[in-house]
Design an enzyme around this catalytic site. Structure first.
Site, PDB file in Angstrom:
ATOM      1  CG  PHE A 184      -1.851   1.236   1.186  1.00  0.00           C
ATOM      2  CD1 PHE A 184      -2.991   1.225   0.394  1.00  0.00           C
ATOM      3  CD2 PHE A 184      -1.559   2.388   1.900  1.00  0.00           C
ATOM      4  CE1 PHE A 184      -3.827   2.339   0.317  1.00  0.00           C
ATOM      5  CE2 PHE A 184      -2.386   3.504   1.841  1.00  0.00           C
ATOM      6  CZ  PHE A 184      -3.525   3.477   1.050  1.00  0.00           C
TER       7      PHE A 184
ATOM      8  CG  ASP B 137       5.550   3.560   1.954  1.00  0.00           C
ATOM      9  OD1 ASP B 137       5.555   4.172   3.044  1.00  0.00           O
ATOM     10  OD2 ASP B 137       4.536   3.474   1.234  1.00  0.00           O
TER      11      ASP B 137
ATOM     12  CE  LYS C 172      -0.939   5.536   7.816  1.00  0.00           C
ATOM     13  NZ  LYS C 172      -0.585   4.925   6.540  1.00  0.00           N
TER      14      LYS C 172
END
Ligand code: PLP
Length: 386
Positions: A127, A213, A242
């Site tokens: 993702f 990532d 995040k």
């Protein structure tokens, strides 16, 4: 709600206050937050140091744009570079945007090497975000469906499969590999030990950029500042978001060596990216994570949780696996378990289910032992009753 686009299947509950690892709803019921707004609130809710930093900056200066120098942005870049071993940073406002920057760096790097149609290797089950390029990089058909044509230029291989990537060495158009050190949305999937280090070596041999990532795994979550540090790997590109602002929107794309030289004035940008508010808060996040020794705490708490869940659940017929690193944990069941989320909510516990049958836990790094034990007890009971 009627005026909100239905992009999320939301639970009915609405919170109006938070403190530490706890959230309260309008009826005054409290919930232990074991998901941290999806790996965002590593320092919990209403952390006084963050509130102070944000309020202080809010009374001084919010935004000037990147037409001018921004002192907290320069400080934050220096701090992230020091912690990660990278060379420089580009700031944006989300994980998807950080990955967009990484993808642009990879393509521009390829172009400078004379590759006309550069390809980026990505993994099944990955993702990387919801923008057109990042959903195209994502290895989940559900994220892509309905948005075709996808952005071209990606080659997909199975996750945790070095041979599949090594087999691409014959091609002359591959320029980079984009991978999560641990797949989050994909079901808390950990690659075999040595995967990242071997991938790094493979990338070096072929002059491919290794782009990690770390949007979900970064900033202490897995028990080290960045998940790649468990294998002493320094990538060419690393993306963060995040937890970087603990809820204040900010993302970062860090780069090293040749990758750090690719973007020249005018090639990329962001109006909001790296503004005073976001960078002041992120600086305080990084400082507080260090001061409170929360990477170490994530490591020991993770061991406590794994041991606790294993003691109660291992060998249970519906439990396929209990796995994780630091405070990124997954309990894989042998049935679709989305309904556990509502059952947990009723018991005052916020959890998440991903990849349909994996209970995902991402509690704040400030979780205390007694709170960890409440989490183990409540969730284990629910799973045993399910
Ligand atoms: C959440 C996530 C993203 C996307 O971040 P946004 O801020 O939602 O755009 C990208 N990569 C990974 C690994 C993520 O977990």
């Amino acid at each position: 709600m009627n005026f909100i686009m239905p992009t999320y299947a939301r639970l009915e509950v609405a919170f109006n206050r938070g403190q530490g690892v706890w959230l309260w709803d309008a009826q005054g019921r409290r919930y232990l937050d074991a998901i941290s707004g999806i790996a965002v609130c590593n320092l919990g809710h209403a952390h006084p140091a963050l509130t102070r930093a944000l309020c202080e900056q809010a009374g001084r200066l919010w935004h000037t744009s990147n037409l001018y120098r921004i002192a907290p942005q320069e400080e934050l870049a220096e701090e992230l570079v020091r912690l990660s071993g990278m060379d420089s940073a580009f700031f944006c406002n989300s994980g998807a945007e950080a990955n967009e920057a990484a993808l642009k760096i990879a393509r521009a790097y390829g172009q400078t090497r004379g590759v006309v149609e550069p390809k980026i290797v990505v993994c099944e089950g990955s993702f990387h975000g919801r923008t057109l390029a990042t959903l195209s990089a994502t290895g989940n058909p559900k994220v892509q469906q309905g948005f075709e044509p996808l952005v071209p230029g990606f080659i997909r291989v199975p996750y945790d499969d070095l041979a599949a990537i090594a087999a691409l060495a014959e091609r002359d158009d591959v320029v980079a590999v984009l991978v999560e050190p641990i797949q989050g949305e994909g079901g808390v999937r950990l690659p075999k030990p040595g995967y990242l280090a071997a991938l790094k070596a493979l990338c070096e041999q072929n002059r491919w950029l290794l782009m990690l990532d770390e949007v979900q795994t970064g900033l202490g979550r897995t028990g080290s500042w960045f998940a790649c540090q468990h294998e002493n790997v320094v990538p060419d590109v690393m993306t963060l978001a995040k937890a970087l602002g603990n809820g204040f929107p900010i993302g970062a794309c860090l780069a090293k060596g040749e990758a750090a030289e690719v973007l020249k004035p005018g090639m990329h940008g962001s109006t909001f990216g790296g503004n005073f508010l976001a960078c002041r808060v992120a600086l305080e996040v990084v400082k507080t994570l260090a001061q409170e020794r929360l990477t170490e705490r994530a490591r020991s708490l993770g061991e406590r949780l794994l041991a606790g869940f294993s003691a109660r659940l291992e060998g249970h017929s519906h439990v396929r696996a209990i796995r994780g690193r630091g405070l990124m944990l997954g309990i894989e069941l042998d049935f679709p378990c989305a309904r556990l989320v509502e059952a947990a909510l009723k018991k005052g516990l916020l959890i998440n289910v991903t990849a349909s049958s994996v209970v995902r836990l991402l509690p704040p790094l400030i979780l205390e032992d007694a709170e960890a034990d409440f989490l183990i007890h409540t969730l284990s009971t629910l799973i045993l009753e399910a």
